[in-house]
Design a protein around this motif. Structure first.
Motif, PDB file in Angstrom:
ATOM      1  N   SER A 229       0.834  -1.208   0.000  1.00 59.13           N
ATOM      2  CA  SER A 229       0.000   0.000   0.000  1.00 59.13           C
ATOM      3  C   SER A 229       0.865   1.253   0.000  1.00 59.13           C
ATOM      4  O   SER A 229       0.606   2.192  -0.774  1.00 59.13           O
ATOM      5  N   VAL A 230       1.893   1.283   0.838  1.00 60.31           N
ATOM      6  CA  VAL A 230       2.790   2.446   0.895  1.00 60.31           C
ATOM      7  C   VAL A 230       3.477   2.653  -0.457  1.00 60.31           C
ATOM      8  O   VAL A 230       3.575   3.786  -0.966  1.00 60.31           O
ATOM      9  N   VAL A 233       0.915   4.060  -2.998  1.00 56.90           N
ATOM     10  CA  VAL A 233       0.538   5.444  -2.663  1.00 56.90           C
ATOM     11  C   VAL A 233       1.600   6.405  -3.186  1.00 56.90           C
ATOM     12  O   VAL A 233       1.293   7.451  -3.784  1.00 56.90           O
ATOM     13  N   SER A 398      -4.425   3.666  -0.551  1.00 60.42           N
ATOM     14  CA  SER A 398      -4.440   3.413   0.890  1.00 60.42           C
ATOM     15  C   SER A 398      -5.637   2.572   1.315  1.00 60.42           C
ATOM     16  O   SER A 398      -5.655   2.019   2.422  1.00 60.42           O
TER      17      SER A 398
END
Length: 624
Positions: A229-230, A233, A398
């Motif tokens: 996810s990071v 993003v 996210s």
């Protein structure tokens, strides 16, 4: 009288203490100093009263965890910069080369239009053979160095734009095509490996971590979800930064919509090709050569920055001994294993999703942005549509964190549902040309398409990491297959550029429905515990006398001096070492730099010296 006084003097002299010789004094001092030094040595080498081994070890692994977080952020920022530079430069270059006046005035009969076609062919066609060489390159160079080399190839592409010729642009475009699959396979592998390492550094006291055994099923899934996810993003911001050259440099030189869209009669679902009737002169006046050189120099600086980030800030994905093991299974096996992994029904059933993942992102930045956005709003609003799409992808990536609490199918099914609705809408949506009133609806579609893209990209990458989380020696093969199918999809999008828009949308919708059905079938088989077929990874074939096994051999002895019996004996030892490798010899690799390991390493040589001294004394006594 004289005799009496002499006797008194003698008696007085006898009462005074006699000073010993200097040699005796020095010997006494030396004995005292040796005793004092021995005490200091024992105090120095012995356990320190204020040294808390548990606390030092906890601090050590805390630094290791921070290092893993640094690696994830560095890889994400490096990939973002690379693709921002690449997409921004490519967009500006294609717009400039499209303009007839720019081509004729600046390059005369050079044939930039033909060069652009061959350049796009090199970028889109070359990745088709990526499955043949990607695992070999990653195993040979290592994951980190593959990312560094790929970013260098992207920097090479930027540098060739200083001198736009056939022999500079086309070879660099082919090199980009060669590097696409290895770069993305390395990034996917790297992020998943960082999640595995973070789990090991958090649970460093667990027995399976200390003994380097396979991780328990599902142990590091939460870390994979968070790290993927990071990464997405941060990476999806590359669409935003890629529009900076367009917005701050090129927009001031573009014609108004009345001129650019004068011969355009249809938009959206009613057209064939990209934008039929689009004017071939889009520039009011030509940008100064020095201005273009300055823009390319800035992009070149950021490309070098990305290379430095990969080189300096990204740590290794595997330990040195693991790198040796990964290479030592044989290059022929490394070449074959990606094909053998397709026997696994999980990968086979996910292939339609891999293909759709390539379709939908390229359609968003080419098909939708041009055939709907530019056709209805003009070329000056292209940057706005792409920026909104990139921000939407970044923010909604996210949402994959919901997988920490929800089932893993939520991301993929949610993204597929959003895109299915939008595809049906786009099949019926045909805005008239040069209609600024449609800016709002087109921006809403960009936001929603970004939502679907974010759920799709993070969902697929996270799902692959979760399915193969315990198989760290297979990650590069799995992500190679994923991004190779994406490359096939990009090639298909390149081929269909002249098809009617409704045909393109129908292909997208059919692929999406097939992908959802295959994914449902995969999850159903896994729920029914249908066994999947994984190819056997051969054991590493190490050289017998390498430092890997720390054998005590005569280093001056040549191979020709050894008998066949010795060779057979060493081969047998090697087989035994390989059999016990997972639980035995690599067990100390995990914490080799930890405080506890350093203390053990410091104590080892001292005990060996003491044993040698005792052995020498024993031999002297026996000889005497």
């Amino acid at each position: 009288m004289m005799d009496a006084s002499d006797q008194e003097n003698l008696v007085g002299d006898a009462d005074q203490p006699v000073a010993p010789p200097n040699g005796i004094i020095n010997e006494l001092l030396n004995v005292g100093q040796e005793g004092n030094m021995q005490g200091q040595m024992e105090e120095f080498l012995g356990p320190q009263a204020e040294y808390n081994e548990e606390e030092e070890e906890r601090k050590y692994y805390r630094r290791k965890r921070l290092g893993v977080i640094k690696n994830v952020l560095a890889a994400s920022v490096g990939a973002t910069i690379v693709y921002s530079v690449y997409m921004g430069l490519l967009q500006m270059q294609l717009i400039l080369h499209y303009d007839t006046t720019y081509r004729e005035v600046k390059y005369s009969n050079l044939g930039l239009e033909d060069i652009d076609r061959k350049m796009l062919m090199g970028i889109n066609v070359t990745p088709i053979i990526g499955l043949l060489y990607t695992p070999v390159l990653i195993r040979f160079l290592g994951t980190k160095w593959m990312m560094f080399l790929a970013s260098g190839i992207y920097a090479l592409f930027v540098s060739t734009n200083y001198w736009e010729r056939y022999y500079t642009l086309v070879p660099s475009a082919v090199a980009i095509g060669v590097a696409i699959v290895p770069l993305w396979a390395s990034l996917g592998n790297y992020i998943t490996r960082m999640a595995q390492q973070y789990y090991e550094y958090v649970n460093y006291k667990e027995e399976h971590v200390q003994e380097q055994k396979k991780l328990p099923k599902g142990a590091c899934h939460n870390y994979i979800i968070v790290f993927q996810s990071v990464f997405h993003v941060i990476f999806h911001l590359s669409f935003v930064f890629a529009e900076f050259p367009m917005r701050f440099v090129l927009n001031d030189y573009l014609h108004e919509n009345q001129h650019i869209l004068f011969n355009v009669h249809y938009c959206g679902a009613n057209i064939s090709g990209v934008i039929p009737g689009f004017n071939t002169t889009v520039l009011t006046n030509l940008p100064r050569s020095m201005l273009l050189i300055q823009v390319e120099s800035v992009l070149m600086g950021f490309a070098f920055l990305a290379m430095i980030i990969f080189l300096v800030l990204c740590g290794a994905a595997y330990r040195p001994t693991e790198e040796i093991d990964l290479r030592s299974i044989g290059w022929g096996n490394i070449f074959q294993l990606p094909f053998k992994h397709l026997r696994d029904y999980r990968l086979r059933l996910l292939c339609p999703f891999f293909i759709y993942s390539g379709f939908e992102m390229l359609f968003a930045v080419t098909g939708f942005s041009l055939s709907y956005g530019v056709c209805a709003l003009g070329l000056k609003t292209l940057w706005l549509l792409v920026v909104v799409y990139g921000l939407s992808c970044s923010v909604f990536s996210s949402l994959s964190l919901c997988l920490l609490r929800l089932p893993r199918w939520v991301c993929l099914v949610g993204g597929a549902a959003v895109h299915a609705v939008l595809l049906v809408v786009l099949l019926a949506f045909s805005p008239p040309p040069n209609s600024p009133a449609y800016l709002g609806p087109l921006l809403v579609i960009s936001v929603l398409w970004g939502l679907g893209t974010a759920l799709n990209k993070t969902g697929v990458s996270t799902l692959l990491g979760m399915l193969y989380a315990e198989e760290k020696e297979r990650l590069d093969f799995v992500y190679t297959i994923y991004h190779w199918w994406q490359a096939i999809a990009i090639f298909i999008v390149y081929l269909w550029s002249n098809l009617p828009m409704r045909a393109k949308l129908s292909i997208l919708l059919a692929t999406l429905l097939l992908a959802c059905y295959c994914y449902w079938l995969m999850e159903r088989r896994l729920a029914m515990k249908v066994p999947f077929r994984l190819p056997r990874i051969p054991r590493p074939r190490h050289k017998v006398k390498g430092y890997r096994y720390l054998e005590e051999d005569n280093s001056d002895e040549s191979d020709s001096e050894k008998s066949e019996e010795d060779d057979e004996e060493h081969v047998a030892e090697e087989m035994g070492a390989e059999d016990g490798e997972e639980g035995g010899q690599d067990a100390g690799v995990q914490g080799v730099d930890s405080p506890k390991a350093r203390r053990r390493g410091a104590a080892g040589p001292r005990h060996r010296r003491e044993d040698q001294v005792k052995e020498g004394v024993r031999e002297e006594r026996e000889g005497g």
